[in-house]
Motif scaffolding. Structure first.
Motif, PDB file in Angstrom:
ATOM      1  N   GLN A  78      36.124 -59.417  83.324  1.00 54.65           N
ATOM      2  CA  GLN A  78      36.067 -58.460  82.205  1.00 54.65           C
ATOM      3  C   GLN A  78      36.426 -59.155  80.879  1.00 54.65           C
ATOM      4  OE1 GLN A  78      37.541 -54.448  82.801  1.00 54.65           O
ATOM      5  NE2 GLN A  78      38.574 -54.506  80.806  1.00 54.65           N
ATOM      6  N   VAL A  79      37.443 -60.001  80.925  1.00 57.02           N
ATOM      7  CA  VAL A  79      37.849 -60.690  79.691  1.00 57.02           C
ATOM      8  C   VAL A  79      36.842 -61.774  79.313  1.00 57.02           C
ATOM      9  CG1 VAL A  79      39.667 -62.075  78.604  1.00 57.02           C
ATOM     10  CG2 VAL A  79      40.271 -60.113  80.032  1.00 57.02           C
ATOM     11  N   ALA A  80      36.296 -62.453  80.322  1.00 60.93           N
ATOM     12  CA  ALA A  80      35.294 -63.491  80.026  1.00 60.93           C
ATOM     13  C   ALA A  80      34.108 -62.887  79.268  1.00 60.93           C
ATOM     14  CB  ALA A  80      34.819 -64.143  81.320  1.00 60.93           C
ATOM     15  N   GLY A  81      33.795 -61.626  79.579  1.00 56.66           N
ATOM     16  CA  GLY A  81      32.644 -60.985  78.943  1.00 56.66           C
ATOM     17  C   GLY A  81      33.015 -60.143  77.723  1.00 56.66           C
ATOM     18  N   ALA A  82      34.285 -60.133  77.352  1.00 57.50           N
ATOM     19  CA  ALA A  82      34.720 -59.287  76.222  1.00 57.50           C
ATOM     20  C   ALA A  82      34.360 -59.933  74.881  1.00 57.50           C
ATOM     21  CB  ALA A  82      36.224 -59.059  76.290  1.00 57.50           C
ATOM     22  N   GLU A  83      34.341 -59.126  73.851  1.00 57.34           N
ATOM     23  CA  GLU A  83      34.088 -59.618  72.490  1.00 57.34           C
ATOM     24  C   GLU A  83      35.169 -60.659  72.144  1.00 57.34           C
ATOM     25  OE1 GLU A  83      31.732 -59.791  69.488  1.00 57.34           O
ATOM     26  OE2 GLU A  83      31.386 -58.168  70.916  1.00 57.34           O
ATOM     27  N   PRO A  84      34.779 -61.868  71.734  1.00 58.01           N
ATOM     28  CA  PRO A  84      35.795 -62.897  71.436  1.00 58.01           C
ATOM     29  C   PRO A  84      36.381 -62.725  70.035  1.00 58.01           C
ATOM     30  CG  PRO A  84      33.611 -63.854  71.249  1.00 58.01           C
ATOM     31  CD  PRO A  84      33.405 -62.403  71.624  1.00 58.01           C
ATOM     32  N   ASP A  85      37.078 -61.633  69.827  1.00 55.71           N
ATOM     33  CA  ASP A  85      37.580 -61.330  68.482  1.00 55.71           C
ATOM     34  C   ASP A  85      39.106 -61.323  68.396  1.00 55.71           C
ATOM     35  OD1 ASP A  85      38.095 -59.110  69.983  1.00 55.71           O
ATOM     36  OD2 ASP A  85      36.819 -57.729  68.854  1.00 55.71           O
ATOM     37  N   GLY A  86      39.760 -61.741  69.482  1.00 55.59           N
ATOM     38  CA  GLY A  86      41.225 -61.780  69.471  1.00 55.59           C
ATOM     39  C   GLY A  86      41.868 -60.468  69.870  1.00 55.59           C
ATOM     40  N   TYR A  87      41.034 -59.442  70.177  1.00 56.21           N
ATOM     41  CA  TYR A  87      41.624 -58.143  70.515  1.00 56.21           C
ATOM     42  C   TYR A  87      41.610 -57.865  72.017  1.00 56.21           C
ATOM     43  CZ  TYR A  87      41.984 -57.440  65.566  1.00 56.21           C
ATOM     44  OH  TYR A  87      42.353 -57.599  64.256  1.00 56.21           O
ATOM     45  N   THR A  88      41.123 -58.822  72.789  1.00 56.11           N
ATOM     46  CA  THR A  88      41.208 -58.727  74.252  1.00 56.11           C
ATOM     47  C   THR A  88      41.743 -60.057  74.763  1.00 56.11           C
ATOM     48  OG1 THR A  88      39.245 -57.316  74.271  1.00 56.11           O
ATOM     49  CG2 THR A  88      39.960 -58.203  76.384  1.00 56.11           C
ATOM     50  N   ILE A  89      42.836 -59.999  75.521  1.00 60.54           N
ATOM     51  CA  ILE A  89      43.394 -61.217  76.107  1.00 60.54           C
ATOM     52  C   ILE A  89      43.672 -60.971  77.589  1.00 60.54           C
ATOM     53  CG2 ILE A  89      44.315 -62.193  73.962  1.00 60.54           C
ATOM     54  CD1 ILE A  89      47.040 -61.028  74.608  1.00 60.54           C
ATOM     55  N   LEU A  90      43.921 -62.045  78.313  1.00 65.58           N
ATOM     56  CA  LEU A  90      44.104 -61.964  79.766  1.00 65.58           C
ATOM     57  C   LEU A  90      45.388 -62.672  80.173  1.00 65.58           C
ATOM     58  CD1 LEU A  90      42.852 -61.616  82.769  1.00 65.58           C
ATOM     59  CD2 LEU A  90      41.952 -63.930  82.407  1.00 65.58           C
ATOM     60  N   LEU A  91      46.202 -61.982  80.960  1.00 65.58           N
ATOM     61  CA  LEU A  91      47.335 -62.670  81.586  1.00 65.58           C
ATOM     62  C   LEU A  91      46.945 -62.934  83.031  1.00 65.58           C
ATOM     63  CD1 LEU A  91      50.271 -63.703  81.572  1.00 65.58           C
ATOM     64  CD2 LEU A  91      50.927 -61.495  82.516  1.00 65.58           C
ATOM     65  N   HIS A  92      46.774 -64.190  83.387  1.00 61.43           N
ATOM     66  CA  HIS A  92      46.440 -64.513  84.773  1.00 61.43           C
ATOM     67  C   HIS A  92      47.467 -65.504  85.299  1.00 61.43           C
ATOM     68  CE1 HIS A  92      44.236 -64.392  88.349  1.00 61.43           C
ATOM     69  NE2 HIS A  92      43.012 -64.676  87.940  1.00 61.43           N
ATOM     70  N   HIS A  93      47.249 -65.932  86.537  1.00 61.22           N
ATOM     71  CA  HIS A  93      48.200 -66.871  87.119  1.00 61.22           C
ATOM     72  C   HIS A  93      47.459 -67.981  87.863  1.00 61.22           C
ATOM     73  CE1 HIS A  93      47.384 -64.910  90.842  1.00 61.22           C
ATOM     74  NE2 HIS A  93      48.315 -63.980  90.802  1.00 61.22           N
ATOM     75  N   ILE A  94      48.118 -68.602  88.797  1.00 62.30           N
ATOM     76  CA  ILE A  94      47.560 -69.708  89.580  1.00 62.30           C
ATOM     77  C   ILE A  94      46.171 -69.376  90.157  1.00 62.30           C
ATOM     78  CG2 ILE A  94      48.736 -68.906  91.693  1.00 62.30           C
ATOM     79  CD1 ILE A  94      49.290 -71.858  92.379  1.00 62.30           C
ATOM     80  N   GLY A  95      45.915 -68.062  90.332  1.00 58.12           N
ATOM     81  CA  GLY A  95      44.633 -67.627  90.884  1.00 58.12           C
ATOM     82  C   GLY A  95      43.449 -68.043  90.030  1.00 58.12           C
ATOM     83  N   PRO A 256      38.952 -64.753  75.415  1.00 61.75           N
ATOM     84  CA  PRO A 256      37.591 -65.184  75.764  1.00 61.75           C
ATOM     85  C   PRO A 256      37.199 -66.409  74.922  1.00 61.75           C
ATOM     86  CG  PRO A 256      37.647 -62.842  75.129  1.00 61.75           C
ATOM     87  CD  PRO A 256      38.979 -63.409  74.787  1.00 61.75           C
ATOM     88  N   ALA A 257      36.409 -67.302  75.478  1.00 60.19           N
ATOM     89  CA  ALA A 257      35.934 -68.468  74.710  1.00 60.19           C
ATOM     90  C   ALA A 257      35.207 -67.960  73.470  1.00 60.19           C
ATOM     91  CB  ALA A 257      34.989 -69.302  75.568  1.00 60.19           C
ATOM     92  N   GLY A 258      35.363 -68.662  72.366  1.00 58.35           N
ATOM     93  CA  GLY A 258      34.702 -68.255  71.129  1.00 58.35           C
ATOM     94  C   GLY A 258      35.619 -67.438  70.230  1.00 58.35           C
ATOM     95  N   THR A 259      36.814 -67.119  70.713  1.00 58.18           N
ATOM     96  CA  THR A 259      37.786 -66.402  69.874  1.00 58.18           C
ATOM     97  C   THR A 259      38.142 -67.312  68.699  1.00 58.18           C
ATOM     98  OG1 THR A 259      38.645 -65.222  71.793  1.00 58.18           O
ATOM     99  CG2 THR A 259      40.107 -65.347  69.875  1.00 58.18           C
ATOM    100  N   PRO A 260      38.190 -66.778  67.455  1.00 54.40           N
ATOM    101  CA  PRO A 260      38.493 -67.647  66.320  1.00 54.40           C
ATOM    102  C   PRO A 260      39.800 -68.433  66.535  1.00 54.40           C
ATOM    103  CG  PRO A 260      37.889 -65.447  65.570  1.00 54.40           C
ATOM    104  CD  PRO A 260      37.947 -65.389  67.056  1.00 54.40           C
ATOM    105  N   PRO A 261      39.768 -69.752  66.270  1.00 58.33           N
ATOM    106  CA  PRO A 261      40.961 -70.570  66.517  1.00 58.33           C
ATOM    107  C   PRO A 261      42.203 -70.039  65.794  1.00 58.33           C
ATOM    108  CG  PRO A 261      39.116 -71.935  65.793  1.00 58.33           C
ATOM    109  CD  PRO A 261      38.645 -70.529  65.771  1.00 58.33           C
TER     110      PRO A 261
END
Ligand code: ASP
Length: 325
Positions: A78-95, A256-261
């Motif tokens: 879901q996050v990989a496909g989200a708008e890369p605008d800094g308003y969606t982030i993902l907390l993941h782990h070793i998985g 998501p990749a493409g989020t402004p640095p």
């Protein structure tokens, strides 16, 4: 008419301008942090602790969205496909690292779909059972499991989860093909363990410590290299003759990749400040862990860790021969 290459570079410049403008006032509204497991579990616990403090730093609320299922890969997708605008982030782990091998096909490219923000914490796991599970210690637990593997049920948060990985290593070490039961997260799995509907589980101390201390589950071992201060009587897997069952669950924050640095930097700085808060260190210490140091809460450190862990788990999973499909 302008040549095509000129139109292309004008378009690129316009995109750059738009993203810079967007990042300058960032964040202007609420941010969503996707936790790829059910509410009430260990990843969710870490997410809520961090989100609360990051919100204070950013001056905008961070809302947790639990997207459980498929060992964390649904939320990650879901996050990989989200708008890369800094308003969606993902907390993941070793998985994030193990799923790459466990799933022959993922709906995202692990190494290119995300912009790393930083490491968050690294959490040991514990092997636990329902409170009335017969064996009294880890030695008798291992013997009992070897005898009764086909009648014991082991919970996990789906293929690709940390509990799945730990269970897989345990089964390999004891040569016991235990029956596994997947949940959308370790929160609901813990409810069923406490309720006695499932026999055993391996899960982060951020989910198990309070239950172990309260006696609502029985603990056998910790999967860290050293014993834990908060559970000093619990032997390590290595000292219990299970050296291969060593896993600590590192958590990372991604956009998501493409989020402004600029937005990624702002998020990383907020993460570092959040983790430096003494209150969070105290709360995590009670759950058997600690926040990542500031130098690890950076995009470069998370990227390096992910690369390292992708390489580390690939041959182990391939040797175990377990795949999601
Ligand atoms: N601890 C779980 C895992 O096994 C997930 C969760 O946080 O619920 O990965």
């Amino acid at each position: 008419m302008a040549p095509l290459s000129r139109i292309g570079s004008l378009a690129a410049a316009a995109t750059l301008l738009a993203s810079t403008a967007l990042a300058q006032g960032y964040p202007e509204r609420q941010i969503t942090m996707v936790v790829p497991f059910a509410a009430g579990g260990p990843t969710d616990t870490v997410g809520r602790l961090v989100a609360e403090r990051m919100s204070e730093q950013l001056g905008q609320q961070i809302l947790i969205e639990n997207v459980g299922g498929a060992g964390g890969t649904l939320g990650a997708a879901q996050v990989a496909g989200a708008e890369p605008d800094g308003y969606t982030i993902l907390l993941h782990h070793i998985g994030m690292a193990t799923s790459e091998t466990l799933y022959r096909e993922l709906p995202y490219e692990t190494t290119t779909a995300f912009a790393p923000i930083g490491l968050v914490t690294e959490v040991p796991m514990t092997i636990v059972a329902r409170a009335d599970f017969e064996p009294a210690d880890i030695a008798s637990f291992v013997a009992y499991v070897k005898e009764n593997a086909d009648t014991i049920t082991m919970a996990n948060a789906g293929i690709g989860s940390a509990s799945h990985l730990c269970g897989m290593l345990f089964m390999q070490a004891t040569e016991s093909p235990i029956v596994t039961v997947p949940y959308r997260g370790a929160g609901p799995a813990m409810t069923e363990l406490v309720g006695g509907q499932i026999d055993i589980m391996c899960d982060q101390t951020t989910n198990t410590t309070e239950q172990i201390k309260g006696g609502t589950v029985k603990a056998y071992a910790v999967t860290a290299p050293e014993r834990l201060e908060i559970l000093p009587d619990l032997p390590t897997t290595a000292e219990s003759g299970l050296p291969g069952v060593e896993v600590t669950v590192w958590h990372g924050l991604y956009a998501p990749a493409g989020t402004p640095p600029e937005a990624v930097e702002r998020l990383s700085a907020a993460l570092q400040s959040a983790l430096a808060d003494p209150g969070i260190a105290e709360q995590l210490a009670e759950l058997g862990t600690a926040p990542s140091p500031a130098e690890d809460a950076t995009p470069a450190a998370l990227e390096a860790r992910l690369t390292e862990e992708l390489a580390r788990w690939k041959p182990i999973i391939e040797e175990a021969g377990v795949y999601a499909d």
